[in-house]
Design a protein around this motif. Structure first.
Motif, PDB file in Angstrom:
ATOM      1  N   PHE A  50       0.777  -1.300   0.169  1.00  0.00           N
ATOM      2  CA  PHE A  50       0.065   0.117  -0.162  1.00  0.00           C
ATOM      3  C   PHE A  50       0.832   1.397   0.020  1.00  0.00           C
ATOM      4  CE2 PHE A  50      -2.196   3.399   2.378  1.00  0.00           C
ATOM      5  CZ  PHE A  50      -3.156   3.691   1.710  1.00  0.00           C
ATOM      6  N   ARG A  51       1.783   1.323   0.789  1.00  0.00           N
ATOM      7  CA  ARG A  51       2.844   2.515   0.910  1.00  0.00           C
ATOM      8  C   ARG A  51       3.836   2.641  -0.499  1.00  0.00           C
ATOM      9  NH1 ARG A  51       6.231   1.710   5.991  1.00  0.00           N
ATOM     10  NH2 ARG A  51       7.766   0.740   4.600  1.00  0.00           N
ATOM     11  N   SER A  52       4.195   1.377  -0.962  1.00  0.00           N
ATOM     12  CA  SER A  52       4.734   1.727  -2.075  1.00  0.00           C
ATOM     13  C   SER A  52       4.103   2.153  -3.310  1.00  0.00           C
ATOM     14  CB  SER A  52       5.320   0.015  -2.811  1.00  0.00           C
ATOM     15  OG  SER A  52       5.916   0.121  -3.651  1.00  0.00           O
ATOM     16  N   GLN A  78      -0.763  10.491   6.849  1.00  0.00           N
ATOM     17  CA  GLN A  78      -0.479  10.598   8.226  1.00  0.00           C
ATOM     18  C   GLN A  78      -1.646  10.066   8.881  1.00  0.00           C
ATOM     19  OE1 GLN A  78       0.711  14.967   7.943  1.00  0.00           O
ATOM     20  NE2 GLN A  78       2.085  14.081   9.701  1.00  0.00           N
ATOM     21  N   GLY A  79      -1.210   9.116   9.696  1.00  0.00           N
ATOM     22  CA  GLY A  79      -2.275   8.516  10.664  1.00  0.00           C
ATOM     23  C   GLY A  79      -3.588   8.008   9.897  1.00  0.00           C
ATOM     24  N   HIS A  80      -3.110   7.123   8.833  1.00  0.00           N
ATOM     25  CA  HIS A  80      -3.957   6.653   7.890  1.00  0.00           C
ATOM     26  C   HIS A  80      -4.821   5.468   8.812  1.00  0.00           C
ATOM     27  CE1 HIS A  80      -5.753   4.322   4.552  1.00  0.00           C
ATOM     28  NE2 HIS A  80      -5.459   5.404   3.665  1.00  0.00           N
ATOM     29  N   PRO A  81      -6.186   5.647   8.622  1.00  0.00           N
ATOM     30  CA  PRO A  81      -7.217   4.984   9.493  1.00  0.00           C
ATOM     31  C   PRO A  81      -6.817   3.400   9.377  1.00  0.00           C
ATOM     32  CG  PRO A  81      -8.367   5.458   7.513  1.00  0.00           C
ATOM     33  CD  PRO A  81      -7.123   6.507   7.492  1.00  0.00           C
ATOM     34  N   THR A  82      -6.219   3.053   8.279  1.00  0.00           N
ATOM     35  CA  THR A  82      -6.003   1.341   8.175  1.00  0.00           C
ATOM     36  C   THR A  82      -4.542   0.999   8.935  1.00  0.00           C
ATOM     37  OG1 THR A  82      -4.663   1.701   6.023  1.00  0.00           O
ATOM     38  CG2 THR A  82      -7.077   1.397   6.158  1.00  0.00           C
ATOM     39  N   LEU A  86       2.139   6.754   6.589  1.00  0.00           N
ATOM     40  CA  LEU A  86       3.478   7.213   6.811  1.00  0.00           C
ATOM     41  C   LEU A  86       3.372   7.529   8.317  1.00  0.00           C
ATOM     42  CD1 LEU A  86       3.977   9.443   3.802  1.00  0.00           C
ATOM     43  CD2 LEU A  86       4.702   6.919   4.010  1.00  0.00           C
ATOM     44  N   HIS A  87       4.052   6.943   8.957  1.00  0.00           N
ATOM     45  CA  HIS A  87       4.003   7.144  10.588  1.00  0.00           C
ATOM     46  C   HIS A  87       5.172   8.193  10.913  1.00  0.00           C
ATOM     47  CE1 HIS A  87       1.344   3.809  10.938  1.00  0.00           C
ATOM     48  NE2 HIS A  87       2.155   2.772  10.197  1.00  0.00           N
ATOM     49  N   CYS A  88       6.269   8.267  10.233  1.00  0.00           N
ATOM     50  CA  CYS A  88       7.321   9.260  10.657  1.00  0.00           C
ATOM     51  C   CYS A  88       7.242  10.703   9.978  1.00  0.00           C
ATOM     52  CB  CYS A  88       8.514   8.666  10.109  1.00  0.00           C
ATOM     53  SG  CYS A  88       8.938   6.934  10.414  1.00  0.00           S
ATOM     54  N   PHE A  89       6.535  11.017   9.201  1.00  0.00           N
ATOM     55  CA  PHE A  89       6.484  12.248   8.735  1.00  0.00           C
ATOM     56  C   PHE A  89       5.924  13.396   9.700  1.00  0.00           C
ATOM     57  CE2 PHE A  89       4.156  15.753   6.174  1.00  0.00           C
ATOM     58  CZ  PHE A  89       5.377  16.151   5.459  1.00  0.00           C
ATOM     59  N   GLY A  90       6.703  14.115  10.093  1.00  0.00           N
ATOM     60  CA  GLY A  90       6.329  15.054  10.953  1.00  0.00           C
ATOM     61  C   GLY A  90       6.177  14.793  12.568  1.00  0.00           C
ATOM     62  N   ALA A  91       6.645  13.643  12.841  1.00  0.00           N
ATOM     63  CA  ALA A  91       6.419  12.955  13.986  1.00  0.00           C
ATOM     64  C   ALA A  91       7.607  12.798  14.977  1.00  0.00           C
ATOM     65  CB  ALA A  91       6.061  11.334  13.814  1.00  0.00           C
ATOM     66  N   ILE A 343      13.179   5.371   5.003  1.00  0.00           N
ATOM     67  CA  ILE A 343      13.297   5.890   6.365  1.00  0.00           C
ATOM     68  C   ILE A 343      12.036   5.487   7.181  1.00  0.00           C
ATOM     69  CG2 ILE A 343      12.419   8.124   7.584  1.00  0.00           C
ATOM     70  CD1 ILE A 343      13.750   9.954   5.314  1.00  0.00           C
ATOM     71  N   GLU A 344      10.694   5.304   6.616  1.00  0.00           N
ATOM     72  CA  GLU A 344       9.913   4.473   7.353  1.00  0.00           C
ATOM     73  C   GLU A 344       9.995   3.168   7.539  1.00  0.00           C
ATOM     74  OE1 GLU A 344       6.813   5.753   8.164  1.00  0.00           O
ATOM     75  OE2 GLU A 344       6.872   7.631   7.271  1.00  0.00           O
ATOM     76  N   SER A 345      10.670   2.515   6.761  1.00  0.00           N
ATOM     77  CA  SER A 345      11.258   0.990   7.175  1.00  0.00           C
ATOM     78  C   SER A 345      12.351   0.804   8.089  1.00  0.00           C
ATOM     79  CB  SER A 345      11.748   0.323   5.662  1.00  0.00           C
ATOM     80  OG  SER A 345      10.671   0.567   4.775  1.00  0.00           O
ATOM     81  N   ASN A 346      13.126   2.134   8.403  1.00  0.00           N
ATOM     82  CA  ASN A 346      14.167   1.679   9.205  1.00  0.00           C
ATOM     83  C   ASN A 346      13.990   2.373  10.542  1.00  0.00           C
ATOM     84  OD1 ASN A 346      16.662   0.200   7.909  1.00  0.00           O
ATOM     85  ND2 ASN A 346      15.828   1.539   6.297  1.00  0.00           N
ATOM     86  N   ILE A 347      12.711   3.125  10.691  1.00  0.00           N
ATOM     87  CA  ILE A 347      12.575   3.413  11.950  1.00  0.00           C
ATOM     88  C   ILE A 347      11.276   2.984  12.843  1.00  0.00           C
ATOM     89  CG2 ILE A 347      11.550   5.758  13.182  1.00  0.00           C
ATOM     90  CD1 ILE A 347      13.154   7.266  11.213  1.00  0.00           C
ATOM     91  N   ASP A 348      11.384   2.248  13.993  1.00  0.00           N
ATOM     92  CA  ASP A 348      10.118   1.896  14.545  1.00  0.00           C
ATOM     93  C   ASP A 348       9.296   2.985  15.273  1.00  0.00           C
ATOM     94  OD1 ASP A 348      11.051  -0.682  14.239  1.00  0.00           O
ATOM     95  OD2 ASP A 348      12.150  -0.622  15.976  1.00  0.00           O
ATOM     96  N   PHE A 349       8.184   2.867  15.024  1.00  0.00           N
ATOM     97  CA  PHE A 349       7.123   4.042  15.426  1.00  0.00           C
ATOM     98  C   PHE A 349       7.364   4.378  16.854  1.00  0.00           C
ATOM     99  CE2 PHE A 349       2.840   5.458  16.734  1.00  0.00           C
ATOM    100  CZ  PHE A 349       2.925   6.599  16.108  1.00  0.00           C
ATOM    101  N   GLU A 350       7.645   3.361  17.825  1.00  0.00           N
ATOM    102  CA  GLU A 350       7.717   3.699  19.083  1.00  0.00           C
ATOM    103  C   GLU A 350       9.148   4.584  19.331  1.00  0.00           C
ATOM    104  OE1 GLU A 350       7.503   0.746  17.668  1.00  0.00           O
ATOM    105  OE2 GLU A 350       5.603   0.060  18.583  1.00  0.00           O
ATOM    106  N   ASP A 351       9.965   4.683  18.386  1.00  0.00           N
ATOM    107  CA  ASP A 351      11.409   5.473  18.458  1.00  0.00           C
ATOM    108  C   ASP A 351      11.163   6.877  17.876  1.00  0.00           C
ATOM    109  OD1 ASP A 351      12.486   3.208  19.350  1.00  0.00           O
ATOM    110  OD2 ASP A 351      13.144   2.452  17.591  1.00  0.00           O
ATOM    111  N   ILE A 352       9.974   7.156  17.744  1.00  0.00           N
ATOM    112  CA  ILE A 352       9.921   8.567  17.157  1.00  0.00           C
ATOM    113  C   ILE A 352      10.063   9.523  18.326  1.00  0.00           C
ATOM    114  CG2 ILE A 352       8.337  10.085  15.796  1.00  0.00           C
ATOM    115  CD1 ILE A 352       9.859   8.462  13.767  1.00  0.00           C
TER     116      ILE A 352
END
Length: 352
Positions: A50-52, A78-82, A86-91, A343-352
Motif C-alpha cells: 500500500f505504501r509503495s 499521516q495517521g491513515h485509518p488502516t 506514513l508514521h514518521c512524517f512530522g513525527a 526512512i519509514e522501513s528503518n524507524i520503529d514508530f515507538e522510537d519517534i
C-alpha cells in the motif's frame, strides 16, 4: 476414587495431566502463534504494498511539479485509518524550546565551533592545485609557443574576464561545476561527505514535516536536470507554505523552527560523522540572513541556533540507522518516494 480425584483437581491441590492432552495443548498453542505470525507478516506485507503504491503516486505528482497535491497526499497518509500510512512524517520527538547555553550543548557532546564555521578543505586543496597547474601551464606555453609577455598578458586578461563573467552572471557556477566535478571524481571522502550531508537535510526535513521535493548530489547532475549554472546541488523542498509566510512578513515559530533545523542538518550530520564540518557554509549564511530579516537580535538569533543545533543533533543520533540507509539510497539515485520508504522501513514508530 474417580470422584475424589476430580474434586482434588478442582480444588487445585492435586493435578494429573495426560501426556496426550499436554501434547495437544502445546500443538494448539504453536498453531495459534504460527497463525498470529502469519497474520502479522501478511499485514506488514499489505502495508508495504500500500505504501509503495502511494509513494509511487507521490513521485508522479512531484515529477509533474504538483507540489500542493504531493503534500496533500503525504498528509492524508499521516495517521491513515488502516494503520498503513506514513508514521514518521512530522513525527520527530523534539527538545523543549528555550535558551540553551554553550555549556549545556557541551554536556550533550556538541562543540558548535567545530561545524558552525565550515571550511571546505577538499575543494580548497583542489582549487590551489588547479591554480598551480594553470601557472605552470602558462609558463610552459610561453616557452613552447614562444609567446611574448604581451600575448601572455592578453591570455591572462581573457581568463580573468571569463572568471568575472562567471561570478556576475552565474554566481560562480562554472567554477563550482569544475571544482565539484573534480572533487567527486578524485576524492572518495568528498563524494561520501556530500551524500551524507544531503541525507541529513532530507531526513530532518521529513521527520519535522517538510516534504523533500528533489535532490542532486553533484553540480553536473544539477546542471543536467535544471539546465542552469545558478542552481547548486542539494535538496529542495515543498516549501510554498514557508514562502507564503515569508512574503507576508510573519513567520510562525513552528515554521521557523522547522527550517532552522533543516538548514543546520547538513553540517550537523558531518559533525557527527567526522567531528567537524566542511560543507554547508551557504546553509548557515542563509539561516543567518533569514533571522536578520525577521528582526532577530544577536542574542535571540544565538538562542534560536543553539536550540536548533541541539534538536537536530539529537534527532540525527536517535535515527542514525535510517539516515545511513537513506544515504545509500540517495547515492544510488533513488526517487524521493523510495527514499521516504527507506526512512519509514528503518524507524520503529515507538522510537519517534
Amino acid at each position: 476414587m474417580v470422584v475424589g480425584a476430580a474434586a482434588a483437581c478442582c480444588c487445585g491441590h492435586s493435578h494429573s495431566h495426560s501426556p496426550f492432552l499436554l501434547a495437544r495443548f502445546r500443538g494448539s498453542f504453536k498453531a495459534v502463534n504460527a497463525n498470529a505470525r502469519d497474520t502479522e507478516s501478511e499485514s506488514k506485507s499489505e502495508s508495504a504494498i500500500f505504501r509503495s503504491q502511494k509513494l509511487a503516486q507521490l513521485d508522479e505528482e512531484l515529477r509533474r511539479g504538483n507540489d500542493k497535491a504531493a503534500l496533500s497526499l503525504v498528509r492524508d497518509l499521516q495517521g491513515h485509518p488502516t494503520g498503513r500510512g506514513l508514521h514518521c512524517f512530522g513525527a520527530a520527538r523534539q527538545v523543549p524550546q528555550r535558551l540553551y547555553t554553550l555549556d549545556e550543548l557541551k554536556l550533550n557532546g556538541i562543540d558548535t565551533s567545530s561545524f558552525l564555521a565550515p571550511v571546505d578543505q577538499n575543494l580548497g586543496s583542489i582549487e590551489r592545485i588547479l591554480q598551480l597547474a594553470f601557472a605552470l601551464a602558462a609558463v610552459s606555453a610561453r616557452f613552447a609557443f614562444d609567446l611574448s609577455q604581451l600575448q601572455l598578458l592578453f591570455i591572462t586578461l581573457a581568463l580573468l574576464f571569463v572568471w568575472t563573467v562567471d561570478q556576475i552572471s552565474f554566481n560562480g557556477g562554472v567554477r563550482n561545476l569544475l571544482l565539484d566535478t573534480i572533487g567527486h571524481t578524485l576524492s572518495h571522502k568528498y563524494h561520501s561527505r556530500v551524500i551524507q550531508h544531503e541525507a541529513g537535510h532530507f531526513i530532518i526535513a521529513y521527520l519535522l514535516g517538510v516534504l523533500p521535493k528533489s535532490y542532486t548530489i553533484t553540480s553536473l547532475e544539477t546542471l543536467t536536470k535544471e539546465g542552469s549554472l545558478n542552481v547548486q546541488a542539494g535538496t529542495a523542498f515543498v516549501d510554498f507554505e514557508f514562502l507564503e509566510e515569508i512574503n507576508s512578513g510573519k513567520v510562525s515559530a513552528k515554521m521557523l523552527n522547522r527550517f532552522s533545523c533543516i538548514a543546520l542538518a547538513g553540517v550537523a550530520t558531518e559533525y557527527l560523522l567526522y567531528g567537524y564540518s566542511e560543507g554547508g557554509l551557504g546553509d548557515i549564511v542563509k539561516l543567518d540572513a533569514l533571522l536578520k530579516s525577521l528582526g532577530f537580535t544577536q542574542k535571540k538569533a544565538d538562542s534560536q541556533v543553539r536550540w536548533a543545533v541541539l534538536n537536530t543533533i539529537l534527532i540525527l543520533r536517535r535515527h542514525e540507522k535510517a539516515r545511513l540507509q537513506l544515504a545509500v539510497a540517495m547515492s544510488d539515485g533513488k526517487s524521493v518516494g523510495s527514499c521516504i520508504d527507506v526512512i519509514e522501513s528503518n524507524i520503529d514508530f515507538e522510537d519517534i
